[in-house]
Design a protein around this motif. Structure first.
Motif, PDB file in Angstrom:
ATOM      1  N   PRO A  17       0.883  -1.219  -0.089  1.00  0.00           N
ATOM      2  CA  PRO A  17       0.099   0.038  -0.032  1.00  0.00           C
ATOM      3  C   PRO A  17       0.771   1.009   0.095  1.00  0.00           C
ATOM      4  O   PRO A  17       0.362   2.406  -0.704  1.00  0.00           O
ATOM      5  CB  PRO A  17      -0.835  -0.055   1.248  1.00  0.00           C
ATOM      6  CG  PRO A  17      -0.010  -1.087   2.198  1.00  0.00           C
ATOM      7  CD  PRO A  17       0.556  -1.974   1.124  1.00  0.00           C
ATOM      8  N   GLY A  60     -10.402  -2.041  -2.837  1.00  0.00           N
ATOM      9  CA  GLY A  60      -9.669  -1.122  -3.058  1.00  0.00           C
ATOM     10  C   GLY A  60      -9.440  -0.233  -4.428  1.00  0.00           C
ATOM     11  O   GLY A  60      -9.440   0.929  -4.656  1.00  0.00           O
ATOM     12  N   THR A 114      -5.540   3.312   2.019  1.00  0.00           N
ATOM     13  CA  THR A 114      -4.297   2.892   1.811  1.00  0.00           C
ATOM     14  C   THR A 114      -3.240   3.397   3.029  1.00  0.00           C
ATOM     15  O   THR A 114      -2.469   2.706   3.535  1.00  0.00           O
ATOM     16  CB  THR A 114      -3.937   3.113   0.359  1.00  0.00           C
ATOM     17  OG1 THR A 114      -4.844   2.810  -0.665  1.00  0.00           O
ATOM     18  CG2 THR A 114      -2.464   2.595   0.104  1.00  0.00           C
TER      19      THR A 114
END
Length: 427
Positions: free
Chosen positions: A142, A227, A249
């Motif tokens: 991330p 995501g 994130t």
């Protein structure tokens, strides 16, 4: 065991390799529209190019897992370096669809090869602290996506070409390639402990391992599909959809960095249970709230999914150590494969929802091509505003099922004796 210096260098080289992997996701996502205009590619062609990385990854991670014990982690990571280097350079000097397709495939294969070698490397380097160190290692995924997104945002504002954006990946690539070529590697835990190849493959039939593979489908989809699609699904619900992704994130980076006290206090299975509950709550808030509460949903969602991937791997490594590198890499390959299939399925479902919410007889392609500000464009925006939360509601079922499954796992593990960890010898 490796010297402290060697161990640290190998770990940080692994983190740099994963950084290149995540930068490739973040930067490619940021330049995809630019590639379309520069090379006159339609949405379908861009979709195939983007999806190639998701197919190359599970292919490489599974094959890499099968051969890593035979050829060694060092050779596998040097191979990943050459794949990354070739893929990056071919992207920079791309001339059209096929060079972009091949370059993305090479980068996807490199990304999977990094995962195939680095997961067993981290567990071999830190046999006493596997789940924590896997979380520390995976925070760079991330983290790299955030960095890649910022690179594309600020470079574009400054008028810097997309070729230079892609070129920024060369520096960490060269550094990790050099480090891996110079350092001495341990053997994998399974090899060091003298567990035979046959025993490793028999361990893959353990019902607990099969259960974890099935759960990996769900944890990967919950994290990566949501995501990847937040910007698409919520763009018409909020003006700051991309910031929602940045919030979730960013939370993942911080959470994985602080994994040690969390994992030690709750146990991997306890972390997975709480993660599933938080992920479900986060997706519910994202799909049922507006305004600033959407950011609260992103925060809760990020807290939920931040431990999923590395803790799933850590649980298998700690509780099913005889599955070895193959077990770890089957988990990673299964997760990425599930995401790619779910993305294709939900993409079709999303288009179907949009079609159902438009006037009878409407052709979706015509509405997509409608000029901004027109009545058709307004109708499509309203359809997307309604369809996005419905996709989130459908996905919400997955972490709810996971919460039940992990609750059962917590109960099961209370009565199960933890296997003795294997000792890693130097190479």
């Amino acid at each position: 065991m490796q010297s402290t210096i060697q161990r640290g260098q190998l770990f940080w080289a692994s983190c740099l390799a994963l950084l290149v992997t995540s930068l490739s996701f973040g930067i490619r996502a940021g330049i995809l529209n630019k590639l379309g205009s520069d090379f006159n590619l339609n949405a379908s062609e861009l979709g195939v190019i983007a999806a190639t990385a998701f197919w190359g990854f599970p292919l490489a991670v599974v094959i890499g897992g099968l051969v890593v014990d035979a050829i060694g982690m060092k050779r596998l990571l040097v191979l990943a370096f050459f794949f990354h280097l070739a893929g990056i350079l071919l992207t920079i000097f791309a001339s059209g669809y096929w060079t972009l397709f091949i370059s993305t495939l090479l980068i996807g294969i490199a990304n999977g090869t990094v995962e195939a070698a680095c997961n067993p490397l981290v567990t071999a380097l830190y046999p006493e602290n596997k789940t924590t160190k896997l979380n520390h290692f995976h925070l760079w995924f991330p983290g790299g996506i955030v960095i890649g997104t910022l690179i594309t945002y600020f470079f574009e504002k400054a008028g810097i070409s997309w070729q230079i954006m892609v070129g920024t990946m060369l520096l960490p690539t060269v550094i990790y390639g050099y480090l891996f070529s110079q350092l001495k590697f341990p053997v994998t835990e399974r090899v060091a402990a003298g567990v035979s190849t046959g025993e490793m493959y028999r361990s893959l039939g353990n019902p607990l391992f099969i259960f974890m593979i099935i759960c990996m489908f769900g944890t990967a989809i919950t994290e990566l599909f949501t995501g990847q699609w937040i910007d698409v699904l919520l763009r018409n619900v909020t003006d700051n959809a991309i910031l929602i992704l940045a919030v979730s994130t960013g939370v993942m980076v911080v959470g994985r960095g602080l994994a040690e006290p969390v994992v030690h206090r709750l146990s991997p299975q306890g972390v997975l249970l709480i993660s599933a509950v938080l992920a479900a709550a986060g997706i519910y808030l994202l799909g049922h709230t507006t305004g600033n509460m959407v950011f609260v949903g992103a925060l809760v969602f990020g807290m939920g999914v931040c431990y999923f991937w590395p803790t799933m791997l850590g649980f298998v490594s700690e509780n099913l150590p005889k599955t070895g590198a193959v077990g770890l890499n089957l988990m990673g390959g299964a997760g990425m494969f599930a995401v790619s299939v779910y993305m294709m399925f939900m993409g079709g479902y999303y288009d179907k929802l949009l079609g159902n919410k438009l006037p009878a007889g409407a052709v979706l392609a015509d509405y997509n091509a409608a000029p901004a500000g027109s009545e058709m464009a307004g109708a499509l925006a309203e359809a997307k505003k309604a369809a996005g939360p419905e996709i989130l509601n459908a996905t919400l079922v997955i972490p709810i099922v996971l919460a039940v499954a992990f609750a059962g796992l917590v109960i099961y593990m209370r009565g199960r004796k933890k296997p003795q960890q294997m000792t890693v010898a130097g190479a």
